[in-house]
Design an enzyme around this catalytic site. Structure first.
Site, PDB file in Angstrom:
ATOM      1  N   ASP A 101      21.137 -22.915  -6.779  1.00  0.00           N
ATOM      2  CA  ASP A 101      20.972 -24.358  -6.951  1.00  0.00           C
ATOM      3  C   ASP A 101      19.519 -24.769  -6.697  1.00  0.00           C
ATOM      4  OD1 ASP A 101      23.673 -24.584  -7.411  1.00  0.00           O
ATOM      5  OD2 ASP A 101      24.143 -25.077  -5.323  1.00  0.00           O
TER       6      ASP A 101
HETATM    7  N1  URA Z   1      26.626 -21.136  -3.974  1.00  0.00           N
HETATM    8  C1  URA Z   1      26.172 -22.414  -3.982  1.00  0.00           C
HETATM    9  O1  URA Z   1      26.899 -23.334  -3.663  1.00  0.00           O
HETATM   10  N2  URA Z   1      24.899 -22.630  -4.343  1.00  0.00           N
HETATM   11  C2  URA Z   1      24.047 -21.640  -4.669  1.00  0.00           C
HETATM   12  O2  URA Z   1      22.883 -21.907  -4.983  1.00  0.00           O
HETATM   13  C3  URA Z   1      24.528 -20.317  -4.658  1.00  0.00           C
HETATM   14  C4  URA Z   1      25.832 -20.098  -4.309  1.00  0.00           C
END
Ligand code: URA
Length: 237
Positions: A101
C-alpha cells in the site's frame, strides 16, 4: 510453442496484463501479421514486433528496495504520484513483484523478469511474507489465535498464518505484532487485524521469502546477488 503474452512478459518488456492489452490493441506483429488473439502461440524463431520495434530479449535486473511511505508500488501511476520504479536508476522497463500500500513500508522486489514475477506472485506458490504491524489497542491472546487460524475478510477466510506479539505499550494503548502470511489479497494484513477489532496504525514488510531488508534504510535499494536469484527460482523446483 508458448502463448504470445507470456513470451512478451517473460522478455521483460512489460507485465503479462500489459502484454495482453498490447495484443488486444493490435500493437503486436508476429512474422509480419498483426495478432490480436490472446491465446496465439509462437515459436522461438518467430519475429515479434511491438509498436514496430523488435522484441529483443533484455538482460534481467533484480532489485530489493526498502519502500518508503508515500510511494505507489506500480510501474506507472494514473495520478502521477512517485512510484517504486522511479526510485531505481535503470533504463530497463522494470516493475514491482506484487504490491504494498501507499502508506506501507518495507521490502519489495523490482525486476524485468516476468517469469520470476509470475512465480513469486502466483497464489499456488505460497511465498511467505512477514509484516510488522503497529495496532491501535492491546491485542489479546484470543485475537492472536483467531488470526493464526484464519479470519473472514470480504467473505473470504484467510489461510493459517503465524502471529507473534512483539510488544505492548499500555501507556499509548498500542501493540506491535509480527504476522507471516503466504497470500496476497488486497490490504490483507490491515483487513485481518480489522476483523479482530484493531486498526493498523503502521505497517512494514520485513521479509519476502528468505530475503530481508538488512542494513537498507527507507528509499534505499540494492541489486540481488546472482545466488539470491537462483535461490528464488530454486523455490519452485
Ligand atoms: N497487507 C496490507 O494490508 N497492506 C500492504 O501493503 C501489504 C499487505
Amino acid at each position: 510453442m508458448e502463448r504470445l503474452q507470456k513470451v512478451i512478459a517473460n522478455s521483460g518488456y512489460c507485465s503479462r496484463r500489459c502484454a495482453e492489452q498490447l495484443i488486444s490493441d493490435g500493437k503486436v506483429i508476429v512474422n509480419g501479421e498483426v495478432v490480436s488473439e490472446l491465446g496465439f502461440k509462437v515459436k522461438d524463431k518467430d519475429e515479434i514486433l511491438i509498436d514496430g520495434v523488435n522484441l529483443k530479449k533484455e538482460d534481467k535486473e533484480y532489485y530489493l528496495l526498502y519502500k518508503p511511505r508515500g510511494v505507489v508500488s506500480t510501474a506507472k501511476d494514473e495520478k502521477n504520484r512517485k512510484t517504486v520504479v522511479d526510485i531505481i536508476k535503470t533504463n530497463k522497463r522494470i516493475y514491482p513483484v506484487g504490491r504494498l500500500d501507499y502508506d506501507t513500508t518495507g521490502i519489495i522486489l523490482i525486476t524485468n523478469d516476468g517469469e520470476l514475477t509470475n512465480l513469486l506472485t502466483h497464489p499456488k506458490n505460497k511465498i511467505d511474507k512477514t509484516y510488522i504491524a503497529k495496532l491501535k489497542g492491546i491485542i489479546d491472546v484470543k485475537s492472536i489465535k483467531e488470526l493464526s487460524n484464519g479470519v473472514v475478510i470480504d467473505g473470504y477466510k484467510t489461510a493459517k498464518s503465524r502471529v507473534k506479539l512483539r510488544k505492548v505499550d499500555k501507556k499509548n494503548n498500542t501493540s506491535i505484532v509480527e504476522i507471516t502470511i503466504h497470500e496476497g489479497k488486497n490490504h490483507q494484513v490491515k483487513k485481518m487485524f480489522e476483523a479482530v477489532g484493531h486498526e493498523v496504525l503502521k505497517l512494514k514488510r520485513e521479509s519476502f521469502a528468505f530475503l530481508y531488508l538488512g542494513d537498507l534504510k527507507p528509499g534505499e535499494y540494492r541489486k540481488l546477488k546472482i545466488k539470491e536469484v537462483k535461490q528464488l527460482y530454486g523455490l519452485f523446483k
